[in-house]
Design an enzyme around this catalytic site. Structure first.
Site, PDB file in Angstrom:
ATOM      1  N   SER A  61      27.964  54.878  30.327  1.00 36.07           N
ATOM      2  CA  SER A  61      28.485  53.531  30.554  1.00 36.07           C
ATOM      3  C   SER A  61      27.321  52.556  30.439  1.00 36.07           C
ATOM      4  CB  SER A  61      29.094  53.470  31.960  1.00 36.07           C
ATOM      5  OG  SER A  61      29.466  52.148  32.292  1.00 36.07           O
TER       6      SER A  61
ATOM      7  N   LYS B  83      30.683  53.692  26.635  1.00 35.36           N
ATOM      8  CA  LYS B  83      31.550  52.714  27.310  1.00 35.36           C
ATOM      9  C   LYS B  83      30.790  51.408  27.441  1.00 35.36           C
ATOM     10  CE  LYS B  83      32.890  52.435  32.084  1.00 35.36           C
ATOM     11  NZ  LYS B  83      33.519  53.179  33.206  1.00 35.36           N
TER      12      LYS B  83
ATOM     13  N   GLU C 289      39.561  49.959  29.802  1.00 34.19           N
ATOM     14  CA  GLU C 289      39.610  50.346  31.210  1.00 34.19           C
ATOM     15  C   GLU C 289      39.799  49.117  32.106  1.00 34.19           C
ATOM     16  OE1 GLU C 289      36.415  53.041  32.182  1.00 34.19           O
ATOM     17  OE2 GLU C 289      36.457  52.496  34.303  1.00 34.19           O
TER      18      GLU C 289
ATOM     19  N   ASP D 185      41.212  52.378  36.502  1.00 33.23           N
ATOM     20  CA  ASP D 185      40.099  52.799  37.355  1.00 33.23           C
ATOM     21  C   ASP D 185      40.389  52.270  38.768  1.00 33.23           C
ATOM     22  OD1 ASP D 185      37.669  53.011  38.734  1.00 33.23           O
ATOM     23  OD2 ASP D 185      36.433  52.090  37.203  1.00 33.23           O
TER      24      ASP D 185
ATOM     25  N   LYS E  68      37.757  59.089  39.932  1.00 29.37           N
ATOM     26  CA  LYS E  68      36.507  59.093  40.704  1.00 29.37           C
ATOM     27  C   LYS E  68      36.814  59.685  42.066  1.00 29.37           C
ATOM     28  CE  LYS E  68      34.606  54.949  38.532  1.00 29.37           C
ATOM     29  NZ  LYS E  68      34.003  53.634  38.729  1.00 29.37           N
TER      30      LYS E  68
ATOM     31  N   GLY F 163      31.958  57.418  37.181  1.00 29.71           N
ATOM     32  CA  GLY F 163      30.756  57.456  38.008  1.00 29.71           C
ATOM     33  C   GLY F 163      30.646  56.214  38.870  1.00 29.71           C
TER      34      GLY F 163
HETATM   35  O1  OSB Z   1      33.883  50.520  36.539  1.00 33.47           O
HETATM   36  O2  OSB Z   1      33.419  52.549  36.086  1.00 33.47           O
HETATM   37  C1  OSB Z   1      33.140  51.491  36.618  1.00 33.47           C
HETATM   38  C2  OSB Z   1      29.619  51.714  38.016  1.00 33.47           C
HETATM   39  C3  OSB Z   1      29.830  51.207  39.279  1.00 33.47           C
HETATM   40  C4  OSB Z   1      31.080  50.766  39.648  1.00 33.47           C
HETATM   41  C5  OSB Z   1      32.114  50.837  38.744  1.00 33.47           C
HETATM   42  C6  OSB Z   1      31.931  51.363  37.487  1.00 33.47           C
HETATM   43  C7  OSB Z   1      30.642  51.780  37.105  1.00 33.47           C
HETATM   44  C8  OSB Z   1      30.310  52.275  35.776  1.00 33.47           C
HETATM   45  C9  OSB Z   1      29.125  53.204  35.605  1.00 33.47           C
HETATM   46  O3  OSB Z   1      30.899  51.948  34.784  1.00 33.47           O
HETATM   47  C10 OSB Z   1      29.400  54.557  36.121  1.00 33.47           C
HETATM   48  C11 OSB Z   1      28.180  55.450  36.151  1.00 33.47           C
HETATM   49  O4  OSB Z   1      27.585  55.664  35.106  1.00 33.47           O
HETATM   50  O5  OSB Z   1      27.832  55.951  37.234  1.00 33.47           O
HETATM   51 MG    MG Z   2      35.599  51.084  35.509  1.00 31.48          MG
END
Ligand code: OSB
Ligand code: MG
Length: 374
Positions: A140, A166, A218, A243, A267, A295
């Site tokens: 991401s 992403k 997303e 999400d 998650k 994550g």
């Molecule tokens: O929206 O998925 C998300 C990180 C923190 C809070 C929300 C999100 C994210 C990420 C990165 O997109 C996730 C990661 O690489 O740990």
């Molecule tokens: Mg997200």
């Protein structure tokens, strides 16, 4: 076979880790990641580890590190240290008098799952029902100051073989950003994450993303709106992935019944733990909904739990499980999480398969609190 877990002591380690680079979403930037590490010791002297992935501020979901600490200390921990536990699934019932607060519940449940797997001499993956020996993963990438920064990060991620990229988007950094990236990387599996930055009035803009062949978009709309996501999905061809909206099995059931999404980002913390996550996996499988593991900018502990979940056969897309070195100079686990050719090996040792490096845990720790059973 029924080995009981009798908890002797639970310690909450409050830590703060500096991210290598600040992470920017439609909500803002994060540079210092605070979290609570859960250490659970039983009367046999075995240790289980969990992690509370709530943020300091309630931008992503409503929980914060402080609310989670309050719920754990004043409601959940007193219930946990009263009685033996035979299986982690029991925690769903034990914690049911506490409404919501999934990240608080998940932090403690994760430590119980690790202990349970260790006591039964199974890897966490196999204790959950995982079948894969390795998992595919993606990465991401937060919003960047310039296209050049973004290209550099994408190139670096591709060198490590990540299976998909992403990209965070927000109003003003969406169509043109995706068009630019698509032009430069015509065949790259790309998806976009809006973190709830749009509303239905943005339909034309969201429709315009259809031409870029995104794997999915997303959480484009409100964090709690199944109805409008369903309307959106009827009007766009890009699959909608939820999400923030999915905080429980019941949320997933409603989203699927309404047609609000074709994909779920699962998650562990956001849905209240591994037991709930597994129920959601079965629901997705029965309804042909794709699912992958997201994550939370977490430490190796939460990553280890996520790797075990991603080893379940129902998880059918690469997740956001990047290497420790993607975010941290030094993780608190040994070994750190390593991605090679876009793949992570699922550990085979008993429990989560990563040791906690107490030196680094102490290094990042701001304070700790312990609770003992009487
Ligand atoms: O929206 O998925 C998300 C990180 C923190 C809070 C929300 C999100 C994210 C990420 C990165 O997109 C996730 C990661 O690489 O740990
Ligand atoms: Mg997200």
């Amino acid at each position: 076979m029924d080995i009981s877990i009798n908890i002797k002591e639970i310690t909450l380690h409050y830590i703060s880790m500096e991210l290598k680079n600040s992470f920017t979403t439609s909500f803002g930037s994060l540079k210092d990641r605070e979290m609570i590490i859960i250490e659970m010791v039983d009367f046999d002297g075995m240790v289980g580890w969990g992690e509370c992935v709530a943020f300091r501020e309630p931008w992503y979901t409503e929980e914060t590190l402080q609310t989670a600490a309050h719920i754990m200390k004043d409601f959940l921990i007193p219930k946990l240290i009263q009685q033996p536990i035979y299986h982690p699934d029991e925690l769903q019932h034990l914690f049911s008098p506490v409404r919501k607060n999934p990240m608080a519940k998940s932090a403690l449940e994760g430590a119980i799952w690790d202990l349970y797997a260790k006591k039964n001499n199974k890897s966490l993956s196999r204790a959950l029902g995982g079948t894969k020996n390795k998992i595919d993963t993606g990465v991401s990438i937060g919003l960047q100051a310039s296209d050049e920064h973004l290209f550099r990060l994408i190139d670096h991620s591709l060198e490590q073989g990540y299976k998909r990229i992403k990209l965070k988007i927000k109003p003003g950094q969406d169509i043109s950003l995706i068009r630019t990236v698509r032009r430069r990387y015509p065949h790259l599996p790309i998806m976009a994450d809006a973190n709830s930055a749009y509303c239905l009035a943005d339909m034309d803009l969201l429709k315009a993303l259809d031409e870029f062949d995104l794997m999915m978009i997303e959480q484009p709309l409100r964090f709690d709106d199944f109805y409008e996501h369903a309307i959106l999905q009827q009007h766009i061809t890009t699959p909608v992935c939820l999400d923030e909206s999915i905080q429980s099995f019941e949320n997933a059931k409603q989203a699927i019944a309404l047609g609000s999404c074709k994909v779920i980002n699962l998650k562990i913390g956001r849905v209240g733990g591994l037991s709930e996550a597994i129920k959601i996996l079965h629901l997705c499988e029965a309804n042909n909904i794709s699912v992958w593991c997201g994550g939370m900018l977490e430490s190796g502990i939460s990553r280890a739990h996520t790797i075990a979940l991603a080893s379940m056969p129902q998880v059918n897309l690469p997740g956001d499980i990047s290497s420790s070195s993607h975010y941290w100079e030094q993780d608190i686990t040994f070994p750190s999480v390593i991605v090679e050719n876009g793949v992570i090996q699922v550990p085979e040792q008993a429990g989560m398969g990563f040791e906690v490096n107490r030196k680094w845990l102490a290094h990042y720790s701001t304070h700790k609190e312990s609770f003992t059973s009487k």
